[in-house]
Design a protein around this motif. Structure first.
Motif, PDB file in Angstrom:
ATOM      1  N   ILE A   1       2.888  22.986 -11.133  1.00 44.31           N
ATOM      2  CA  ILE A   1       2.306  23.641  -9.958  1.00 44.31           C
ATOM      3  C   ILE A   1       3.305  23.427  -8.820  1.00 44.31           C
ATOM      4  CG2 ILE A   1       0.406  23.619  -8.283  1.00 44.31           C
ATOM      5  CD1 ILE A   1      -1.354  22.488 -10.625  1.00 44.31           C
ATOM      6  N   GLY A   2       3.910  24.483  -8.337  1.00 49.07           N
ATOM      7  CA  GLY A   2       4.993  24.317  -7.360  1.00 49.07           C
ATOM      8  C   GLY A   2       6.122  23.572  -8.051  1.00 49.07           C
ATOM      9  N   ASN A   3       6.533  22.453  -7.490  1.00 48.16           N
ATOM     10  CA  ASN A   3       7.596  21.691  -8.145  1.00 48.16           C
ATOM     11  C   ASN A   3       7.064  20.406  -8.789  1.00 48.16           C
ATOM     12  OD1 ASN A   3       7.012  20.248  -5.938  1.00 48.16           O
ATOM     13  ND2 ASN A   3       9.065  20.306  -5.010  1.00 48.16           N
ATOM     14  N   LYS A   4       5.735  20.354  -8.988  1.00 48.84           N
ATOM     15  CA  LYS A   4       5.151  19.134  -9.571  1.00 48.84           C
ATOM     16  C   LYS A   4       4.622  19.387 -10.989  1.00 48.84           C
ATOM     17  CE  LYS A   4       4.416  16.313  -5.709  1.00 48.84           C
ATOM     18  NZ  LYS A   4       3.524  15.938  -4.648  1.00 48.84           N
ATOM     19  N   ARG A   5       4.976  18.461 -11.900  1.00 47.08           N
ATOM     20  CA  ARG A   5       4.467  18.529 -13.282  1.00 47.08           C
ATOM     21  C   ARG A   5       3.203  17.697 -13.366  1.00 47.08           C
ATOM     22  NH1 ARG A   5       8.784  19.686 -17.246  1.00 47.08           N
ATOM     23  NH2 ARG A   5       7.523  18.929 -18.968  1.00 47.08           N
TER      24      ARG A   5
ATOM     25  N   PHE B   1      -2.386  27.343  -8.098  1.00 48.09           N
ATOM     26  CA  PHE B   1      -1.892  28.354  -9.039  1.00 48.09           C
ATOM     27  C   PHE B   1      -0.900  27.691  -9.998  1.00 48.09           C
ATOM     28  CE2 PHE B   1      -3.790  30.781  -5.762  1.00 48.09           C
ATOM     29  CZ  PHE B   1      -4.224  31.963  -6.361  1.00 48.09           C
ATOM     30  N   ILE B   2      -1.117  27.889 -11.262  1.00 47.67           N
ATOM     31  CA  ILE B   2      -0.234  27.272 -12.267  1.00 47.67           C
ATOM     32  C   ILE B   2       0.997  28.162 -12.433  1.00 47.67           C
ATOM     33  CG2 ILE B   2      -0.051  26.620 -14.712  1.00 47.67           C
ATOM     34  CD1 ILE B   2      -3.152  26.089 -14.545  1.00 47.67           C
ATOM     35  N   ASP B   3       2.172  27.579 -12.176  1.00 44.42           N
ATOM     36  CA  ASP B   3       3.391  28.375 -12.245  1.00 44.42           C
ATOM     37  C   ASP B   3       3.947  28.440 -13.666  1.00 44.42           C
ATOM     38  OD1 ASP B   3       3.675  29.017  -9.434  1.00 44.42           O
ATOM     39  OD2 ASP B   3       3.880  26.849  -9.169  1.00 44.42           O
ATOM     40  N   LYS B   4       3.741  27.367 -14.414  1.00 44.05           N
ATOM     41  CA  LYS B   4       4.296  27.387 -15.774  1.00 44.05           C
ATOM     42  C   LYS B   4       3.498  26.446 -16.680  1.00 44.05           C
ATOM     43  CE  LYS B   4       8.744  26.849 -18.183  1.00 44.05           C
ATOM     44  NZ  LYS B   4       8.890  28.140 -18.839  1.00 44.05           N
ATOM     45  N   VAL B   5       3.285  26.876 -17.910  1.00 42.20           N
ATOM     46  CA  VAL B   5       2.711  25.978 -18.930  1.00 42.20           C
ATOM     47  C   VAL B   5       3.831  25.662 -19.911  1.00 42.20           C
ATOM     48  CG1 VAL B   5       1.025  25.745 -20.791  1.00 42.20           C
ATOM     49  CG2 VAL B   5       0.394  26.964 -18.698  1.00 42.20           C
ATOM     50  N   TYR B   6       4.198  24.381 -19.965  1.00 38.00           N
ATOM     51  CA  TYR B   6       5.297  23.994 -20.845  1.00 38.00           C
ATOM     52  C   TYR B   6       4.844  23.844 -22.295  1.00 38.00           C
ATOM     53  CZ  TYR B   6       8.031  23.104 -16.652  1.00 38.00           C
ATOM     54  OH  TYR B   6       8.705  23.259 -15.479  1.00 38.00           O
ATOM     55  N   SER B   7       3.665  23.246 -22.446  1.00 33.86           N
ATOM     56  CA  SER B   7       3.189  23.039 -23.817  1.00 33.86           C
ATOM     57  C   SER B   7       1.682  22.835 -23.797  1.00 33.86           C
ATOM     58  CB  SER B   7       3.858  21.808 -24.445  1.00 33.86           C
ATOM     59  OG  SER B   7       3.441  20.642 -23.766  1.00 33.86           O
ATOM     60  N   CYS B   8       1.111  22.945 -24.972  1.00 30.57           N
ATOM     61  CA  CYS B   8      -0.325  22.672 -25.122  1.00 30.57           C
ATOM     62  C   CYS B   8      -0.491  21.927 -26.440  1.00 30.57           C
ATOM     63  CB  CYS B   8      -1.085  23.996 -25.138  1.00 30.57           C
ATOM     64  SG  CYS B   8      -2.822  23.773 -25.576  1.00 30.57           S
TER      65      CYS B   8
END
Lengths: 422, 83
Positions: free
Chosen positions: B59-63, B33-40
């Protein structure tokens, strides 16, 4: 805002050249070969097995575009990675890059799949800003596409193109009205666009060795030795060339239409030549009908097994777009100009002197017959359009499937550099 | 060493036209599950080869990065080195 020089509006033009394009795309998509000497080759089974492109490492071994695979292998016996060209992929990547250029100008003119001119005169007003803009584009292409590009910045298309050749790979070079004599004039005459083998030979014969020599020779003298092209070369060398960068979507005037093929095996007799010439003539005629053009000159080109090339042309009595006429003239030209000293490796048919006026009916041609043939060929076009190229073929090309197993209408391998002067 | 791992993705198509990836279906039994999208951004993947949109995601604490090339999604999968 335009750059002004001595009261004249000056343009700022980029010429952008993707370095070792095909090979770079292959290395991008296959990182495991990135440190190898890589050559991109045509389909060896169809005898298109020549080097189409190579990366920097292969270049160091002396491998050249046009070498046969065998020659390339000889030059780099240890580890040469050969990949078969994937033109669809190259076209896709080329479009991505050109879309980036189009963000900067509506004047982007392609010169082949990997080169383009971009007129940025409306965006930057001096060469310092132009350099920075070119750097921005160069860096974007590395990041967004993963390829390197050489960009020439100048005040006309010719010097911009020369600029992109000055530093490779991955660099920006600027040629201005104030530095071009120092930068361009010491270069060899063959570095100038349009100076090929025969022009170079004529120039050298007249002791013209550099671009500066061309400029100093004067327009009249160049005209004497090279004709109209001499005048053009003078303008090129002196920075007076002023053709425009075409707008996106602007269509070029078509000057000739042609198809050629390297045959699956060498041709040994006139019947085989006839079969291949008629396949090519049909393709050329079909393409002419698609754009509603007629031609009054047919040219045939051929390459022997010794790789000698010939081209011969003949004017027609009246313009045509009939495959039958084009094929017939091409065959006659071949018969009259070749004595079968060697077998034939490749053939090409081209039509030129194009016009958009159909046949001028006169007492010397049988208009009814021509109209009937025109109708017949259009029906063949339509059948092929609906059911595929192989649905209907001339009897003379049915004898040897291997020889005529080519579909010249297949666009997957057609990548034509365009003319650049209009 | 990296491998170009093609993955299926559940994504939301926003009214702006933006495609927001939500879940990476990595394998039959593994979804991320993707927790955050920083940029595209438009970007090339030099590690595994490809050109497209690069999503910088957490994802979790991994970028990590998720790429969309044409209509194919892929990630840069780390390979175990034999050496």
């Amino acid at each position: 805002m335009f750059c002004m020089i001595v009261g004249v509006v000056m343009r700022i033009i980029f010429h952008s050249d993707l370095n070792n394009f095909y090979a770079s795309v292959e290395c991008l998509y296959n990182p495991s070969i990135r440190n190898d000497a890589v050559v991109v080759v045509g389909d060896a089974e169809k005898r298109h097995g020549i080097v189409l492109a190579k990366n920097g490492l292969a270049k160091k071994y002396g491998i050249k575009t046009g070498d046969t695979i065998w020659e390339a292998q000889q030059k780099c016996p240890t580890k040469l990675t050969k990949v078969v060209a994937r033109f669809d992929l190259y076209r896709k990547v080329s479009k991505i890059v050109k879309d980036i250029y189009r963000e900067y100008s509506d004047r982007v003119e392609s010169f082949g799949i990997d080169e383009a001119w971009i007129d940025v005169s409306e965006r930057v007003s001096n060469f310092e800003d132009a350099y920075n803009l070119a750097e921005e584009i160069r860096k974007r292409i590395i990041t967004e596409v993963g390829l390197t590009v050489s960009i020439g910045v100048s005040f006309n298309k010719i010097f911009a193109k020369l600029g992109s050749d000055l530093k490779k790979p991955n660099a920006v070079s600027v040629i201005t009205p104030t530095n071009f004599k120092q930068v361009v004039w010491p270069l060899k005459c063959e570095d100038l666009l349009m100076v090929g083998h025969s022009t170079k030979a004529k120039l050298i014969k007249n002791n013209i060795k550099t671009i500066g020599d061309i400029a100093r020779a004067g327009k009249n003298f160049l005209k004497q030795i090279l004709g109209k092209n001499g005048e053009k070369l003078f303008d090129f060398a002196t920075g007076k060339e002023c053709s425009e960068v075409q707008k996106v979507g602007q269509h070029d005037e078509i000057k000739s239409i042609g198809n050629s093929t390297t045959c699956a095996r060498n041709l040994t007799n006139i019947n085989e030549v006839r079969a291949v010439l008629y396949v090519l003539a049909e393709s050329v005629a079909n393409r002419m009908r698609e754009v509603n053009l007629w031609a009054s000159c047919v040219a045939v080109s051929f390459k022997t097994e010794q790789l000698e090339t010939f081209e011969r042309q003949q004017k027609l009595d009246y313009p045509t777009n009939l495959a039958e006429v084009i094929g017939h003239v091409a065959l006659d030209l071949f018969k009259c100009n070749y004595n079968w000293e060697y077998q034939i490796r490749s053939l090409g048919v081209r039509v030129l002197n194009l016009c958009d006026e159909p046949l001028q009916y006169n007492i010397f041609n049988d208009a009814q017959t021509i109209l009937k043939k025109d109708k017949l060929e259009r029906i063949v076009d339509s059948l092929r359009g609906r059911f595929g190229y192989g649905v209907i073929r001339r009897a003379c090309i049915l004898k040897d499937d291997m020889l005529v197993d080519l579909n010249p209408q297949d666009a997957s391998h057609k990548i034509h550099p365009k003319s650049f002067i209009y | 060493m990296f491998n170009k791992k093609i993955v299926s993705v559940t994504a939301k198509f926003l009214t702006t036209g933006y495609i927001m990836p939500l879940i990476i279906h990595y394998s039959d039994d593994k979804d991320y599950f993707i927790d955050k999208v920083y940029s595209c951004k438009n970007c090339a993947s030099l590690k595994v080869g490809g050109i497209g949109k690069r999503y910088d995601i957490r994802i979790g604490n991994k970028r990590t990065f998720l790429y969309l090339e044409d209509s194919i999604w892929f990630v840069e999968e780390k390979m175990e080195s034999n050496n």
